[in-house]
Write a protein that holds these residues in place. Structure first.
Motif, PDB file in Angstrom:
ATOM      1  N   THR A 158      42.438  51.488  34.263  1.00  0.00           N
ATOM      2  CA  THR A 158      43.534  50.695  34.627  1.00  0.00           C
ATOM      3  C   THR A 158      43.976  50.628  35.795  1.00  0.00           C
ATOM      4  OG1 THR A 158      46.230  51.693  33.771  1.00  0.00           O
ATOM      5  CG2 THR A 158      45.007  53.402  35.731  1.00  0.00           C
ATOM      6  N   ASP A 159      45.577  50.384  35.820  1.00  0.00           N
ATOM      7  CA  ASP A 159      45.866  49.447  37.050  1.00  0.00           C
ATOM      8  C   ASP A 159      46.167  50.029  38.483  1.00  0.00           C
ATOM      9  OD1 ASP A 159      45.444  46.684  35.771  1.00  0.00           O
ATOM     10  OD2 ASP A 159      47.529  46.395  34.931  1.00  0.00           O
ATOM     11  N   ASN A 160      46.276  50.746  38.770  1.00  0.00           N
ATOM     12  CA  ASN A 160      46.635  52.216  39.349  1.00  0.00           C
ATOM     13  C   ASN A 160      46.768  53.484  39.464  1.00  0.00           C
ATOM     14  OD1 ASN A 160      48.744  53.241  41.205  1.00  0.00           O
ATOM     15  ND2 ASN A 160      49.600  51.353  41.519  1.00  0.00           N
ATOM     16  N   HIS A 186      41.202  48.260  28.516  1.00  0.00           N
ATOM     17  CA  HIS A 186      42.411  48.039  28.911  1.00  0.00           C
ATOM     18  C   HIS A 186      43.161  48.880  28.700  1.00  0.00           C
ATOM     19  CE1 HIS A 186      45.455  46.749  31.657  1.00  0.00           C
ATOM     20  NE2 HIS A 186      45.108  47.121  32.935  1.00  0.00           N
TER      21      HIS A 186
END
Length: 458
Positions: free
Chosen positions: A134-136, A415
């Motif tokens: 994921t992104d964070n 993702h």
């Protein structure tokens, strides 16, 4: 308060406000008729799954404890090789080896940790995704990404998108239910409908107390019997016809009234659906005790009654956020989830429901193979594990890989947008075509990304 004289005609909005004292007092005439499945939006192609149960381990479990064995963690314990020299939310030190063993389970030989002996018996029904990312690494943005498809708030949740795309199978119950014995971080923003019509928002149920009257306060209208309520509904029908003829539709108010229609019907069906005491003692014993066990049993009861999407949060706050004493904490956490999840999968399969019910397990991210504070693990968004079962997923397999230490996804990376695209695909929806026009652009759950992981589809 509105400045309206006694003899002045009431608008529809004013009538709703004045009748709003009881959950069951409102609704439209259409709820007097039997709900029709023919009125539901049709899937865009033949998806295997009809409903989703999301078992959410809020806080983030460590992938190496359960489904992603990494012998190198033991071999190089205490060291910090270059592969783990990654930026994390907090400072971490050397590799922390898990003390738990893995063994091949089922006919497939899928590796499952000895922390989950009962779930290991279901290995041939589950598909382990080892390469999520994921992104964070912060809880808030990661929770939004997992639940809403973006790291920022104010976007519709995935359950709202599911309802928008498929409708509900049972108009007497909410189509989207969130079960949590407390308040998870970010709370209602995680099941919001945002700019989608309000009727698609999730219904939050705190199941700390299993009495249906306590889980759903004010469930029954104590002041009016069903016949009197129906008379009010007929009056509302006439007022709505007059309003529609004079002023045209009001989409926001229509959504509000639809939710109150559901509240009227829930008086008569929710009491039964949320009452786990109606289950045979043998079934309740199969699931075990505790909030999570009750949530899993409730999820099965809701699924068989046509609820489209049920989320079961493990607990209040972030119980899987093990920044210290990780090994001690995870033993208790694993003990709490092992029997209920195995029972849920077995129960669904026994009832012939696993084929069209998709079960998804995981958190908002994983945890680091390196240590924090000597005994804990920090957040890890680079690579983590989830599993799926039923609903058209191939069982007895794993997909994707992390590096030798389980820190970063390196092969067949998935993702969260890909995960959402795949869930929608299993529900029979093309994620690129499920859009909603708002503020001058077409929005979708997967934004402008997402690829279906076809390798795991049966």
């Amino acid at each position: 308060m509105d400045n309206v004289g006694f003899n002045a005609p009431l608008t529809r909005r004013q009538m709703v406000q004045r009748l709003g004292g009881g959950l069951g007092a409102l609704g439209l005439a259409q709820l007097l008729a039997e709900p029709s499945l023919a009125a539901l939006p049709a899937p865009q192609f033949g998806g295997r799954a009809k409903r989703v149960i999301h078992l959410f381990m809020n806080g983030g479990p460590f992938q190496g404890d359960f489904f992603d064995p990494k012998p190198a963690l033991t071999k190089f314990a205490g060291q910090r090789p270059k592969e783990v020299d990654l930026r994390t939310e907090r400072a971490t030190a050397g590799l922390l080896a898990p003390p738990f063993k893995f063994a091949p389970r089922g006919k497939s030989g899928l590796p499952v940790s000895d922390l989950l002996p009962k779930l290991g018996e279901c290995a041939d029904d589950i598909c382990v995704l080892r390469s999520l990312y994921t992104d964070n690494p912060n809880h808030g943005p990661a929770l939004y990404m997992m639940n809403n498809g973006t790291i920022t708030p104010k976007r519709p949740s995935m359950g709202a998108w599911f309802l928008y795309g498929l409708g509900t199978e049972n108009e007497s119950l909410p189509g989207y239910v969130v079960l949590c014995p407390g308040r998870p971080v970010r709370f209602a923003e995680l099941w919001t409908s945002s700019f989608l019509p309000a009727e698609y928002q999730g219904t939050y149920i705190n199941h700390s107390n299993l009495d249906p009257q306590k889980m759903i306060p004010f469930l029954r209208n104590s002041g009016l019997d069903a016949g009197s309520q129906r008379k009010q509904l007929e009056l509302m029908r006439q007022l709505n016809e007059q309003h529609l003829a004079a002023r045209g539709p009001d989409s926001m108010l229509d959504a509000r009234i639809k939710s109150l229609e559901s509240a009227f019907r829930m008086q008569f069906e929710a009491s039964e659906a949320f009452d786990v005491s109606r289950e045979p003692e043998s079934v309740r014993a199969e699931y075990g005790s505790g909030h999570f066990a009750s949530g899993c049993l409730l999820a099965r009861r809701l699924a068989e009654r046509g609820v489209r999407f049920t989320q079961v949060y493990y607990g209040n706050g972030q119980p899987w956020d093990t920044h210290q004493n990780h090994h001690e904490s995870v033993r208790k956490l694993a003990q709490d989830i092992d029997q209920p999840i195995a029972a849920l999968l077995t129960d669904l399969k026994r009832r012939g429901m696993l084929d069209d019910t998709l079960v998804v397990w995981g958190g908002e991210f994983g945890r680091t193979p390196t240590s924090e504070n000597g005994s804990g693990r920090d957040h890890n968004h680079y690579g983590f594990t989830m599993f799926m079962a039923g609903g058209g997923v191939r069982g007895g397999m794993s997909y994707g890989e992390t590096d030798d230490f389980g820190f970063r996804a390196v092969q067949n990376k998935v993702h969260i947008h890909d995960l959402h695209a795949t869930i929608l695909h299993l529900l029979g929806i093309d994620h690129e075509k499920l859009t909603y026009r708002y503020s001058g652009r077409d929005f979708r759950l997967t934004d402008v990304y997402g690829t279906v992981v076809k390798q795991i589809v049966a």
